[in-house]
Scaffold this motif. Structure first.
Motif, PDB file in Angstrom:
ATOM      1  N   GLN A  26      17.756  21.796 -58.457  1.00 15.28           N
ATOM      2  CA  GLN A  26      17.520  22.414 -58.253  1.00 15.28           C
ATOM      3  C   GLN A  26      15.646  21.836 -58.852  1.00 15.28           C
ATOM      4  N   LEU A  27      15.736  21.875 -60.431  1.00 14.32           N
ATOM      5  CA  LEU A  27      14.928  21.809 -61.078  1.00 14.32           C
ATOM      6  C   LEU A  27      14.019  20.253 -61.299  1.00 14.32           C
ATOM      7  N   SER A  31       8.810  23.882 -56.900  1.00 13.12           N
ATOM      8  CA  SER A  31       8.748  25.827 -56.813  1.00 13.12           C
ATOM      9  C   SER A  31       9.044  26.251 -55.591  1.00 13.12           C
ATOM     10  N   LYS A 104       3.904  38.708 -63.247  1.00 13.47           N
ATOM     11  CA  LYS A 104       4.577  39.228 -61.972  1.00 13.47           C
ATOM     12  C   LYS A 104       5.262  40.505 -62.042  1.00 13.47           C
ATOM     13  N   GLY A 180       4.037  36.520 -67.424  1.00 15.74           N
ATOM     14  CA  GLY A 180       3.070  35.359 -67.742  1.00 15.74           C
ATOM     15  C   GLY A 180       3.443  34.504 -69.570  1.00 15.74           C
ATOM     16  N   ALA A 181       2.295  34.214 -69.534  1.00 19.03           N
ATOM     17  CA  ALA A 181       2.284  33.616 -70.798  1.00 19.03           C
ATOM     18  C   ALA A 181       3.471  33.963 -71.351  1.00 19.03           C
TER      19      ALA A 181
ATOM     20  N   ASN B   3       5.536  20.445 -64.476  1.00 18.62           N
ATOM     21  CA  ASN B   3       6.511  22.398 -64.667  1.00 18.62           C
ATOM     22  C   ASN B   3       7.301  21.457 -64.420  1.00 18.62           C
ATOM     23  N   SER B   7      10.725  22.422 -67.330  1.00 22.31           N
ATOM     24  CA  SER B   7      12.187  22.692 -67.184  1.00 22.31           C
ATOM     25  C   SER B   7      12.838  22.268 -67.052  1.00 22.31           C
ATOM     26  N   HIS B  44      11.187  27.327 -64.272  1.00 20.98           N
ATOM     27  CA  HIS B  44      10.410  25.955 -63.055  1.00 20.98           C
ATOM     28  C   HIS B  44       9.379  26.376 -62.278  1.00 20.98           C
ATOM     29  N   THR B  46       7.365  29.604 -62.453  1.00 20.99           N
ATOM     30  CA  THR B  46       6.359  29.928 -63.371  1.00 20.99           C
ATOM     31  C   THR B  46       6.050  28.934 -64.874  1.00 20.99           C
ATOM     32  N   VAL B  48       5.927  27.827 -68.536  1.00 21.34           N
ATOM     33  CA  VAL B  48       5.462  28.373 -69.575  1.00 21.34           C
ATOM     34  C   VAL B  48       4.573  26.670 -70.795  1.00 21.34           C
ATOM     35  N   TRP B  59      11.855  31.540 -76.463  1.00 20.74           N
ATOM     36  CA  TRP B  59      11.366  32.141 -75.495  1.00 20.74           C
ATOM     37  C   TRP B  59      12.240  32.122 -74.756  1.00 20.74           C
TER      38      TRP B  59
END
Lengths: 716, 169
Positions: A26-27, A31, A104, A180-181, B3, B7, B44, B46, B48, B59
């Motif tokens: 998945q990773l 996305s 989001k 977000g961040a 990305n 992840s 993944h 979003t 960071v 995090w």
């Protein structure tokens, strides 16, 4: 639980190969999927329209199985006068530190009646509108400590029973989680006024109602419910799909009707149970903040009801009504009590249960059927009083006996009425507390005790609940399982049965009331025996050899070995905890204390042949702690000493309640020390010796006569 | 680093940690897997930017713990005890494991989170406060209450016990 056990257990947790493969796949994919943003156009909602919001929120209750705003409360929003917030500081605009588009939003709507999380999302455009609304609002900063509480347990922990309900926190909390961040949460609550809380800043802002409802309107218009397919449980998916596809026909019932013909569907979400009748009337039943019964009602259709019944395998025709009687809602509490007595079905099938504790540590004990345990006389006695609705808090704040029907979930229905040890009555169906003048507690207690057949600890529990003065003759058979270590260091589980006595001790000076339990245990097979003492909040178990003991309770007592257990009891009211190996923990200080006290010294052993006199001080003095050893710990204080013992040898042994490390907050119970010539002598070899700071405390001369005198004084 | 690399890197380095943290908060392996999956998929989707691995770890812990709080109150048809995870073949459990798991499951996530961070990950109170965005006094209070609820024996060392022996007749 030991720290090592905890660590070893967590160490065992690791990703399985299957999980790793799945995640790697998945990773490394693009996305998207369910985490991709959804986009839809948004119209800014108009001004507040309670009915429209109510309709959507009502569906939210059932669609996700978890709640939106409690609909029935919306029309009773309290109007908090502005003057109540006159202690605000200078007006300032809250800084909403969010860059549009860089987040989001996930929406969750909480109140302490309907906690809920992640019931869905809102599209970005709606999120932009919300943030814009927040920014445009004028917020005043307030020093008032408004607490956003998500569930009942939080409130119980933070406030005592005397805190008025309106101060318990915001009624509705609307959380916007921005990821977000950084991830942070804005909470917007409403309790007559809107409150904004930004986690991390710990500041509170308020303005009028409008901002809150403007935001709610936006959410109502744009909310995207969580897709049924995201539920992992297949039945959950089907049920969610069923409700989702019928969301347009599920509407709040205008009269909030309840019906005895609503049957349990088997659908629930946390504490919320969903019932339905064949006409499609839906009752969502749950417990409110104060354990009162609450119901939300919705209309649907007979077809929907049939679909639910088919999905969950329930049959409207064969299920018994959930309420044996339908009581008019305008019946007085006295009228209800009378109608219970006139209802043969209730006499036959209703039951009494005893409830103690609160939150996740509450316990319930079934006492028996009303007719079988003499509940009729008990109810008659209650019905003789003129009960008047209480003006203050409307729920029971202490242990209580409940009269009602019990279907294994919670006692509910119009017949659920409780009475507590303060002589208060509580009607669960209405959520109203009643009091009467000149309630004779002793008479109530006597009426109950004379009727109850049960010979187990529920009898004792009720007696404790009613705080009887002296029940030394009230005994009960008990069974305790515990897991001591033997000389080889191995656990040897032991089952002991025995007798338990109860005596209530009241400190005349402070009027504090302590219950003392005294057990005599025996294990006929192994000849293993011991005694358990409970003083205040602490237990001591003195294990003795053989099955007989002499002394105060007329048992011969021989022993050579002993062991001290202790545990901290977190409830002071009546009722019992489960006594099993897990709940009996070793307290190192108590072990050392016992070893010191009962060291392998023949004199001490002889001492224990004498009666141990147990007395209590309460709030008599406070000790400062001063370590006289090598490690100088200054931030330790002891709380008030609660109990002491005088031995036959004339020594005064003190047990302090707790040792509180002010720096780490760690609290450990018990320290034993001996008074000698005005000084505290360390008894457990740690080098610690407390220093008295109360000059008025007189050290009594230790003697057998004095020991008896203490017994007579009984704690003063 | 794109990305997927972030992840993937995070999962390979901290996958077990995230799973353990989730498990320590919820007491159910199946839920912990779901939560861990959510956390890494979120990263993944979003991405960071992290200053370093420690920042990434902190995090991940915060996000995991936040998700645990939300997950326990999500929609369930019926609330059941965790399935017997020994049967699921996740790991071998003895009696102690079952007891520990049940205790963890019974504890609200806000307590179990600080218990985990303090006693397993070894963070100090202040560090836990920074990870969770809470005042250190709050963390201290949660830790204390969590211990009380668990009745955990968390002394640093066990003093030798002095016990009498039990002779059975």
């Amino acid at each position: 639980m030991r720290k090592d056990d905890y660590k070893k257990h967590i160490d065992k947790i690791s990703c399985t190969e299957e999980f790793r493969k799945r995640m790697e796949q998945q990773l490394t994919s693009e996305s998207g999927g369910e985490y991709a943003d959804s986009v839809s156009t948004v119209e800014r909602a108009g001004r507040i329209n309670y009915h429209r919001w109510a309709g959507i929120a009502a569906s939210a209750v059932l669609l996700a199985g978890i709640g939106g705003i409690a609909v029935h409360s919306m029309n009773n929003v309290p109007d908090v006068p502005g003057s109540s917030l006159s202690d605000t500081t200078a007006t300032t605009e809250a800084e909403i530190g969010v860059t549009t588009g860089d987040y989001k939003l996930e929406v969750s709507i909480d109140n302490y009646d309907f906690p809920t999380e992640n019931i869905g999302t809102i599209p970005d455009e709606a999120a932009d509108e919300i943030i814009k609304t927040l920014k445009e609002a004028v917020w005043e900063k307030t020093d008032t400590d408004i607490h956003f509480r998500n569930n009942r347990e939080d409130i119980y922990e933070e406030y005592d029973e005397n805190t008025p309900e309106e101060e318990l926190g915001v009624l509705y909390v609307f959380n916007i989680t921005c990821t977000g961040a950084e991830e942070f949460v804005y909470s917007i609550g409403f309790n007559g006024h809107s409150y904004l809380f930004y986690e991390g800043e710990e500041a509170y802002y308020f303005n009028g109602k409008e901002t809150y409802f403007e935001i709610m309107d936006i959410v109502a218009a744009t909310f995207i419910y969580r897709e049924p397919e995201t539920y992992s449980d297949p039945l959950s998916q089907k049920a969610a799909q069923l409700f989702y596809s019928n969301k347009d026909i599920i509407k709040p019932n205008a009269e909030q009707s309840t019906s005895e013909y609503c049957i349990y569907t088997g659908l629930s979400a946390g504490p919320y149970n969903i019932l339905i009748d064949k006409t499609g009337l839906i009752n969502v039943r749950y417990e409110g903040l104060h354990n009162e019964e609450k119901v939300l009602s919705y209309d649907s259709s007979p077809e929907f009801a049939n679909d639910v019944a088919a999905l969950m395998g329930v049959d409207f025709e064969s299920e018994e009504p959930t309420e044996a009687t339908t009581q008019p809602t305008d019946m007085t509490i006295n009228g209800k009590l009378e109608s219970l007595l006139d209802n043969p079905d209730f006499i036959e099938n209703g039951n009494l249960s005893y409830h103690t504790g609160s939150g996740q540590f509450s316990s319930s004990y079934d006492i028996g059927k009303v007719g079988e345990v003499g509940g009729e006389e008990f109810i008659k006695l209650l019905a003789n009083y003129e009960w008047v609705p209480a003006e203050d808090l409307d729920y029971m704040r202490s242990d209580f006996i409940m009269i009602g029907y019990n279907y294994g979930v919670i006692s509910m229905g119009g017949a659920s009425i409780s009475v507590n040890n303060k002589g208060e009555l509580y009607d669960h169906s209405e959520g109203v507390l009643y009091r009467a003048e000149n309630v004779n507690i002793a008479e109530l207690e006597q009426a109950y005790e004379s009727a109850v057949i049960s010979d187990n600890y529920t009898t004792i529990a009720y007696s404790l609940c009613t705080r009887g003065d002296d029940f030394t003759t009230l005994e009960s058979d008990i069974s305790i399982y515990y897991d001591p270590l033997d000389e080889t260091g191995e656990n040897k589980p032991v089952n002991c049965t025995g007798k338990m006595y109860y005596k209530n001790i009241t400190n005349d000076a402070t009027k504090d009331c302590y219950g003392d339990y005294y057990y005599i245990l025996s294990d006929a097979e192994s000849g293993y025996s011991g005694e358990m003492y409970k003083q205040g909040r602490y237990w001591a178990f003195i294990e003795r050899e053989n099955s007989i003991a002499k002394g105060f309770y007329g048992w011969e007592r021989h022993f050579e070995d002993y062991r001290l257990f202790s545990r901290e009891d977190y409830t002071l009211s009546g009722g019992y905890d489960n006594y099993d190996a897990i709940n009996i923990d070793y307290d190192m200080l108590c072990q050392e204390a016992l070893y010191t006290l009962m060291s392998r010294n023949d004199d001490y052993i002889n001492v224990l042949d004498e009666e141990l006199i147990i007395g209590q001080f309460s709030n008599s003095f406070k000790l400062e702690y001063n370590h006289i050893g090598e490690n100088n710990e200054e931030n330790i204080e002891y709380s008030e000493i609660l109990e002491f013992k005088v031995t036959g040898m004339g020594e005064l042994i003190y047990f302090s309640k707790s040792r509180h490390n002010l720096e780490t907050g760690e609290i450990t119970p018990y320290l034993t020390f001996r008074m000698c010539d005005g000084e505290c002598i360390d008894m457990d070899g740690t080098g610690y010796a407390p220093i008295l700071d109360n000059p008025d405390f007189a050290i009594p001369a230790a003697s057998e006569e004095l020991a008896k005198e203490f017994e007579l004084i009984n704690g003063t | 680093m794109d990305n997927s690399n972030i992840s993937l890197y995070a999962f390979r380095k901290y996958g077990d940690m995230v799973l353990r943290a989730a498990y320590a908060c919820c007491g159910c392996y199946a839920e912990a897997e779901d939560i861990a999956q959510d956390v890494f998929l979120q990263l993944h989707a979003t991405p960071v930017e992290f200053e370093d691995d420690e920042h990434m770890k902190a995090w991940l812990l915060r996000v995991t713990i936040n998700r645990c709080k939300n997950y326990r109150r999500s929609f369930r048809i019926s609330r059941t005890q965790p399935i017997d995870e020994e049967n699921s073949g996740m790991y071998s459990m003895d009696t102690t494991d079952i007891e520990v798991r049940e205790l963890i499951f019974s504890l609200p996530p806000k307590y179990s989170a600080v218990i985990y961070l303090y006693y397993y990950e070894g963070y100090q109170i202040k560090e836990i406060g920074e990870i969770l965005g809470k005042n250190p006094n709050t963390v201290n209070s949660l830790l204390q209450r969590g211990r009380e609820k668990l009745r955990m024996e968390l002394s640093e060392e066990n003093k030798p016990t002095k016990r009498g022996s039990v002779r059975r007749t």
